[in-house]
Design a protein around this motif. Structure first.
Motif, PDB file in Angstrom:
ATOM      1  N   UNK B 117      17.272  22.030  13.089  1.00 43.47           N
ATOM      2  CA  UNK B 117      18.542  21.094  12.722  1.00 43.47           C
ATOM      3  C   UNK B 117      18.623  19.936  13.660  1.00 43.47           C
ATOM      4  N   UNK B 118      19.593  19.234  13.377  1.00 48.16           N
ATOM      5  CA  UNK B 118      19.824  18.099  14.278  1.00 48.16           C
ATOM      6  C   UNK B 118      20.775  18.112  15.733  1.00 48.16           C
ATOM      7  N   UNK B 119      21.017  19.526  16.002  1.00 39.87           N
ATOM      8  CA  UNK B 119      21.785  19.729  17.081  1.00 39.87           C
ATOM      9  C   UNK B 119      20.938  19.759  18.334  1.00 39.87           C
ATOM     10  N   UNK B 120      21.494  20.110  19.302  1.00 41.22           N
ATOM     11  CA  UNK B 120      20.812  19.809  20.843  1.00 41.22           C
ATOM     12  C   UNK B 120      19.554  20.430  21.097  1.00 41.22           C
ATOM     13  N   UNK B 121      19.467  21.618  20.343  1.00 42.93           N
ATOM     14  CA  UNK B 121      18.296  22.456  20.549  1.00 42.93           C
ATOM     15  C   UNK B 121      16.941  21.540  20.440  1.00 42.93           C
ATOM     16  N   UNK B 122      16.771  20.931  19.195  1.00 42.92           N
ATOM     17  CA  UNK B 122      15.639  20.115  18.827  1.00 42.92           C
ATOM     18  C   UNK B 122      15.151  19.267  20.173  1.00 42.92           C
ATOM     19  N   UNK B 123      16.321  18.531  20.655  1.00 44.82           N
ATOM     20  CA  UNK B 123      16.161  17.711  21.624  1.00 44.82           C
ATOM     21  C   UNK B 123      15.429  18.275  22.863  1.00 44.82           C
ATOM     22  N   UNK B 124      16.179  19.606  23.096  1.00 46.41           N
ATOM     23  CA  UNK B 124      15.788  20.218  24.294  1.00 46.41           C
ATOM     24  C   UNK B 124      14.373  20.614  24.254  1.00 46.41           C
ATOM     25  N   UNK B 125      13.853  21.050  23.144  1.00 40.27           N
ATOM     26  CA  UNK B 125      12.472  21.510  23.103  1.00 40.27           C
ATOM     27  C   UNK B 125      11.523  20.187  23.336  1.00 40.27           C
ATOM     28  N   UNK B 126      11.910  19.105  22.801  1.00 35.57           N
ATOM     29  CA  UNK B 126      11.336  17.744  23.192  1.00 35.57           C
ATOM     30  C   UNK B 126      10.968  17.557  24.536  1.00 35.57           C
ATOM     31  N   UNK B 127      12.386  17.699  25.111  1.00 34.38           N
ATOM     32  CA  UNK B 127      12.136  17.504  26.651  1.00 34.38           C
ATOM     33  C   UNK B 127      11.511  18.440  27.332  1.00 34.38           C
ATOM     34  N   UNK B 128      11.427  19.853  27.007  1.00 38.86           N
ATOM     35  CA  UNK B 128      10.761  20.817  27.709  1.00 38.86           C
ATOM     36  C   UNK B 128       9.013  20.531  27.726  1.00 38.86           C
ATOM     37  N   UNK B 129       8.809  20.109  26.330  1.00 47.79           N
ATOM     38  CA  UNK B 129       7.422  19.929  26.036  1.00 47.79           C
ATOM     39  C   UNK B 129       7.016  18.694  26.938  1.00 47.79           C
ATOM     40  N   UNK B 130       7.649  17.659  26.963  1.00 44.54           N
ATOM     41  CA  UNK B 130       7.410  16.519  27.707  1.00 44.54           C
ATOM     42  C   UNK B 130       7.179  16.912  29.158  1.00 44.54           C
ATOM     43  N   UNK B 131       8.119  17.810  29.796  1.00 43.55           N
ATOM     44  CA  UNK B 131       8.374  17.848  31.057  1.00 43.55           C
ATOM     45  C   UNK B 131       7.774  18.943  31.811  1.00 43.55           C
ATOM     46  N   UNK B 132       7.584  20.255  31.349  1.00 40.26           N
ATOM     47  CA  UNK B 132       7.073  21.390  31.836  1.00 40.26           C
ATOM     48  C   UNK B 132       5.465  21.065  32.297  1.00 40.26           C
TER      49      UNK B 132
END
Lengths: 256, 257
Positions: B117-132
């Motif tokens: 869905x379009x809420x914050x969770x999908x963005x968090x996953x993108x950031x996590x994949x980029x940053x971890x």
């Protein structure tokens, strides 16, 4: 009845790497009496440090037994204060925090540990460095701090593996005299490793001479210089004779 | 002292100002339509004019970025410790981590939108994949770089495996960890914006997308400026935390009581 701090009997060690076997120690017998300063000298690469790691409980011997205070136990780690050649001070800890490292491992309350560390640093003239990070210390100072870390962990039995090997001659001499001071203060039993004959003579009660690899004990000699030891004593006739004797023994081994 | 530090940025500042001046002149000379490429002054005007909306969207992006990088740090650290457990684990997990970095985000981000869905969770996953990844790799290298003699020293004191990790190896890995975190911090804003771009209710990413679609190019540039400033601030924040956390690593000679 047993006043032996350390009795090592028939210690052997062979390292295996693939099909190659490297026999490093060929049956070593060695004792350290309570309060005695015993030095092991031998040509470089002869397995002194391996013997050392076995006594410290970091490595297991191929065969043989090791008794500390008369107790044979395979879990020996923690029964001696171990000091390798490098000072290995933790750069993120201050001098006093480095000195209590061993007590931290043992979960000694911090306040109590720090009080002990400060007392020790004061007694041996390093108190002013207590809140400093080790990066600011000279090589000699670092080794002194490392030695006090070892002493605070176990003042009764010190295992010192060429602790002054990397120091310049003058610093080394002052560290050696300082070590004798520490030794006398705590009546510690010391097993000391070096390949410097003069250092062995200056510091020890007894000297074990090891052969080239696979190491065995070539000779055990007593250094009968009077205490307190002074560097000038190295110039005495007995010391010079002992030095040339040990030197020629080692030189023969080194050529093999 | 402070002035001298500022002076370090002098050359960069001069270069940026010179490039901006060139840009301004180029547009003013009529070489390109200001509709296609707005002049720097027009971008500043657009930023000022739309500030309330941009500010609102910036807060959303900032929230995603900071939350994302915190989660990525936890995840990255956990991975680093896992990699460190045994060489078997390392060989098993490391390739997976590398593969995770080869996923084209442009393909994954819309899927996340569909799945989550379009809420914050999908963005968090993108950031996590980029940053971890930079955090995990830097930290694992730091853990592995501890001198074996030091480990032996601790073993001679009868320290347990966990004591060695906690007392020696993790603190020794901290400088590497912060290097990884600095890289991650610069990625994180871009990651959040990318996540928003494919679909969100709020955020600089969706703001840019809407501005582009309505041909408000000055507003797109205004959002880009905010993004850059945000990234720089995060980078600076991580550096500041590092200086406070590792005084010994930055030349402090003694601990203040």
């Amino acid at each position: 009845m047993d006043t032996l701090k350390l009795r090592a009997r028939g210690i052997t060690k062979t390292f295996h790497s693939g099909r190659q076997a490297l026999e490093t120690l060929a049956s070593i017998d060695l004792t350290v009496e309570a309060g005695e300063f015993v030095t092991v000298i031998g040509p470089s690469g002869c397995g002194k440090s391996t013997l050392f790691n076995i006594v410290a409980g970091i490595e297991t011997p191929g065969a043989g037994t090791i008794a500390i205070d008369g107790v044979v136990e395979s879990e020996r780690a923690g029964k001696a204060g171990y000091m390798p050649q490098k000072p290995l001070l933790l750069p993120w800890k201050t001098v006093e925090e480095n000195v209590i490292l061993g007590l931290d491992v043992r979960h000694v309350p911090r306040k109590q540990a720090l009080a002990g560390a400060r007392e020790l640093l004061k007694r041996f003239g390093l108190l002013e460095f207590a809140p400093h990070y080790p990066a600011t210390l000279s090589g000699g100072m670092s080794q002194r701090v490392a030695l006090l870390r070892t002493v605070l962990f176990n003042p009764g039995f010190l295992l010192l593996d060429e602790p002054f090997g990397a120091l310049d001659a003058l610093t080394r001499l002052s560290c050696q005299m300082w070590l004798l001071d520490v030794w006398q203060e705590f009546r510690a039993s010391v097993l000391f490793i070096t390949h410097d004959v003069r250092e062995a003579i200056l510091l020890s009660n007894r000297i074990y001479v090891l052969s080239a690899r696979p190491a065995r004990v070539l000779r055990v000699v007593e250094a009968r210089l009077p205490y307190p030891r002074q560097p000038q004593q190295l110039a005495s006739p007995e010391a010079s004779q002992l030095e040339s004797e040990l030197m020629s023994l080692l030189l023969k081994e080194q050529q093999l | 002292m402070k002035l001298r530090k500022l002076a370090n940025y002098g050359p960069a500042l001069v270069l940026i100002l010179a490039l901006l001046a060139l840009w301004q002149l180029y547009v003013q000379a009529g070489q390109v339509s200001p509709l296609f490429l707005p002049a720097p002054t027009a971008i500043v005007a657009a930023l000022a004019h739309n500030w309330p909306i941009i500010y609102d969207n910036t807060l959303q992006t900032l929230l995603e970025t900071v939350l994302g990088i915190l989660l990525a740090t936890l995840f990255g650290l956990a991975m680093a410790i896992l990699l460190d457990v045994s060489s078997w684990m390392r060989r098993a997990i490391y390739p997976l981590l590398v593969i995770s970095q080869t996923i084209p985000m442009i393909a994954l981000a819309p899927l996340l939108l569909i799945w989550i869905g379009p809420d914050i969770r999908s963005k968090l996953i993108v950031v996590i994949i980029y940053c971890f990844f930079p955090i995990a790799v830097a930290c694992a290298d730091g853990l592995a770089s501890v001198e074996p003699e030091l480990i032996n020293l601790l073993r001679s004191m009868r320290a347990t495996r966990w004591q060695i990790l906690w007392m020696v190896r993790l603190p020794a890995a901290l400088p590497s960890f912060f290097s990884g975190l600095r890289i991650a911090a610069t990625y994180s804003v871009v990651g959040a914006i990318f996540g928003e771009y494919v679909g969100a209710e709020k955020g600089l990413g969706i703001y840019m997308q809407r501005a582009t679609n309505s041909f408000a190019i000055a507003q797109v540039f205004a959002a880009i400026v905010v993004t850059a400033v945000l990234s720089l601030l995060l980078f600076g924040l991580v550096s500041l935390i590092e200086r406070i956390a590792l005084p010994w690593y930055h030349g402090a000679t003694y601990r203040r009581a």
